[in-house]
Design a protein around this motif. Structure first.
Motif, PDB file in Angstrom:
ATOM      1  N   ALA A  31      -5.650  78.362   2.534  1.00 61.33           N
ATOM      2  CA  ALA A  31      -5.141  79.589   3.153  1.00 61.33           C
ATOM      3  C   ALA A  31      -3.829  79.346   3.900  1.00 61.33           C
ATOM      4  O   ALA A  31      -3.275  80.274   4.505  1.00 61.33           O
ATOM      5  N   GLY A  32      -3.351  78.095   3.888  1.00 65.76           N
ATOM      6  CA  GLY A  32      -2.095  77.791   4.554  1.00 65.76           C
ATOM      7  C   GLY A  32      -2.215  77.623   6.056  1.00 65.76           C
ATOM      8  O   GLY A  32      -1.203  77.642   6.777  1.00 65.76           O
ATOM      9  N   ALA A  33      -3.426  77.454   6.540  1.00 64.59           N
ATOM     10  CA  ALA A  33      -3.650  77.256   7.980  1.00 64.59           C
ATOM     11  C   ALA A  33      -3.775  75.767   8.300  1.00 64.59           C
ATOM     12  O   ALA A  33      -3.868  74.925   7.403  1.00 64.59           O
ATOM     13  N   TRP A  34      -3.793  75.456   9.583  1.00 63.78           N
ATOM     14  CA  TRP A  34      -3.920  74.078  10.056  1.00 63.78           C
ATOM     15  C   TRP A  34      -5.330  73.852  10.597  1.00 63.78           C
ATOM     16  O   TRP A  34      -5.960  74.772  11.119  1.00 63.78           O
ATOM     17  N   LEU A  35      -5.800  72.607  10.510  1.00 65.16           N
ATOM     18  CA  LEU A  35      -7.140  72.272  11.012  1.00 65.16           C
ATOM     19  C   LEU A  35      -7.050  71.354  12.219  1.00 65.16           C
ATOM     20  O   LEU A  35      -6.508  70.246  12.138  1.00 65.16           O
ATOM     21  N   LEU A  36      -7.595  71.824  13.343  1.00 62.50           N
ATOM     22  CA  LEU A  36      -7.791  70.972  14.514  1.00 62.50           C
ATOM     23  C   LEU A  36      -9.239  70.505  14.505  1.00 62.50           C
ATOM     24  O   LEU A  36     -10.152  71.330  14.478  1.00 62.50           O
ATOM     25  N   CYS A  37      -9.429  69.210  14.516  1.00 61.47           N
ATOM     26  CA  CYS A  37     -10.776  68.641  14.521  1.00 61.47           C
ATOM     27  C   CYS A  37     -10.955  67.788  15.768  1.00 61.47           C
ATOM     28  O   CYS A  37     -10.351  66.716  15.893  1.00 61.47           O
ATOM     29  N   ASP A  38     -11.766  68.277  16.685  1.00 58.39           N
ATOM     30  CA  ASP A  38     -12.092  67.516  17.895  1.00 58.39           C
ATOM     31  C   ASP A  38     -13.042  66.388  17.493  1.00 58.39           C
ATOM     32  O   ASP A  38     -14.198  66.628  17.175  1.00 58.39           O
ATOM     33  N   ALA A  39     -12.527  65.166  17.518  1.00 61.71           N
ATOM     34  CA  ALA A  39     -13.328  64.007  17.094  1.00 61.71           C
ATOM     35  C   ALA A  39     -13.708  63.123  18.265  1.00 61.71           C
ATOM     36  O   ALA A  39     -13.987  61.931  18.095  1.00 61.71           O
ATOM     37  N   THR A  40     -13.751  63.701  19.456  1.00 62.87           N
ATOM     38  CA  THR A  40     -14.007  62.924  20.671  1.00 62.87           C
ATOM     39  C   THR A  40     -15.315  62.149  20.597  1.00 62.87           C
ATOM     40  O   THR A  40     -15.399  61.015  21.060  1.00 62.87           O
ATOM     41  N   GLN A  41     -16.353  62.760  20.012  1.00 63.91           N
ATOM     42  CA  GLN A  41     -17.662  62.095  19.942  1.00 63.91           C
ATOM     43  C   GLN A  41     -17.808  61.225  18.700  1.00 63.91           C
ATOM     44  O   GLN A  41     -18.848  60.597  18.514  1.00 63.91           O
ATOM     45  N   ALA A  42     -16.801  61.205  17.856  1.00 64.76           N
ATOM     46  CA  ALA A  42     -16.916  60.486  16.585  1.00 64.76           C
ATOM     47  C   ALA A  42     -16.094  59.211  16.535  1.00 64.76           C
ATOM     48  O   ALA A  42     -16.507  58.219  15.921  1.00 64.76           O
TER      49      ALA A  42
END
Length: 378
Positions: free
Chosen positions: A170-181
């Motif tokens: 869709a042309g959007a950006w992904l923010l992935c909070d990986a603090t616990q990973a």
């Protein structure tokens, strides 16, 4: 060890103890190698070189280039930097999971006051995102999708690669909070399709007060939240936290080497702990039983308030949810989003294990929990 007087720590998702090896690596940067890394002299340049080594160690852990990383004071600042600093364009729509950490939710609520439209994506009873619903929620106006990799309360792991594919189509950006990973499970930001990823050192045996933000180099430069001396390319000005960065790099290096062995050890302890808890009448697990990180169990113990259990446990450290919101006795928004009623919600406790958890710790905690349940249920 006298278990009666020692702290039995089962709250590793809130914070981890500083590894002695990390502390040893940091100590010289408080007294001997104290130069400002932005200084032009040899003393400062030597410190800058050590920072670059630490940056490389962190980059190696998550599968990016060192130049893709910005150091911050922790994951909360990194999240604010990413969401509030994403370049402006015509798009004014953000999607985030209803079970995101409050740092993400609060930023989205703030942007909603500035003209953005925010869609809060529901999860099922297991805490999982419905990919079809995500697909349907994305429009041509969607700029950013925020989905965490590992949930801090339940340990549920989302299918980030599939989410990234939908987001990018869709042309959007992904923010992935990986603090616990980060430091617990393998992460490759390129393969997983992550565009922006915050992390914090104190979640994987590094010091508090230091974190980082990975940013996809294809994303235009973030707008800075902090202006000043133009450090870190002007994205995040301010004198670098040298001991913290050195500690973050050391923690990343250790995690890269020891992650797999640690997983085997902690998985066995969590499996035994959870199996024993489920033998207690009425106890059940919150979250997907398989798509879950190996160190976390979140269980409901019906008819016993979690705050009462936590206080009764005394020297055994567990929690009732996110450490950032544990000062209140309100039901967990994460468990509420998963469909848990308030009665059971207030009976949920999270036990999270880590590098220094022993079998004796688990045996002692189980013995105490069972005694408290017997006493409370009377």
């Amino acid at each position: 060890m006298d278990m009666q007087s020692s702290i039995v720590y089962l709250d590793y998702n809130a914070t981890t103890p500083l590894d002695d090896r990390v502390l040893e690596r940091m100590l010289p940067y408080f007294k001997q190698q104290y130069a400002n890394p932005s200084s032009p002299h040899l003393f400062g340049m030597q410190v800058l070189e050590e920072i670059e080594f630490a940056q490389e160690d962190l980059a190696y852990l998550i599968g990016c280039r060192a130049t893709d990383l910005i150091f911050t004071s922790g994951a909360t600042e990194a999240i604010n930097m990413a969401i509030k600093g994403i370049p402006e364009d015509h798009r004014k729509h953000i999607i985030c999971a209803a079970t995101e950490h409050n740092a993400v939710l609060a930023c989205c609520r703030y942007l909603a006051t500035t003209g953005y439209r925010v869609t809060y994506l529901p999860v099922d009873r297991d805490g999982m995102i419905d990919l079809e619903m995500l697909q349907e929620s994305i429009t041509c106006d969607t700029k950013l999708v925020c989905i965490m990799l590992v949930n801090n309360e339940t340990g549920v792991i989302q299918d980030i690669q599939a989410i990234a594919d939908i987001t990018h189509q869709a042309g959007a950006w992904l923010l992935c909070d990986a603090t616990q990973a980060v430091g617990k499970i393998p992460i490759d930001v390129k393969k997983m399709g992550i565009d922006v990823m915050p992390l914090s050192a104190h979640k994987f045996y590094g010091p508090k007060g230091i974190g980082a933000l990975y940013t996809n180099p294809d994303l235009k430069s973030l707008r800075p939240l902090i202006h000043g001396g133009q450090q870190q390319g002007g994205i995040r000005s301010g004198t670098l936290n040298v001991p913290g960065i050195i500690g973050l790099g050391a923690a990343a290096s250790i995690a890269k080497k020891e992650m797999e062995l640690e997983k085997i050890k902690i998985s066995k302890l969590r499996e035994f702990l959870e199996k024993s808890l489920l033998e207690i009448d009425g106890v059940f697990v919150n979250g997907h039983l398989e798509k879950r990180i190996y160190n976390t169990t979140n269980v409901c113990i019906p008819d016993i308030q979690s705050q009462e259990m936590i206080l009764a446990l005394g020297n055994i450290a567990v929690s009732s949810g996110s450490a950032c919101s544990s000062v209140t006795n309100k039901p967990s928004p994460v468990l509420k989003a998963m469909g848990l009623d308030d009665h059971h919600n207030r009976s949920a406790i999270r036990l999270s294990l880590g590098r220094f958890t022993s079998a004796d710790d688990i045996d002692y905690a189980l013995e105490r929990i069972k005694k408290i349940i017997t006493k409370f249920r009377g």
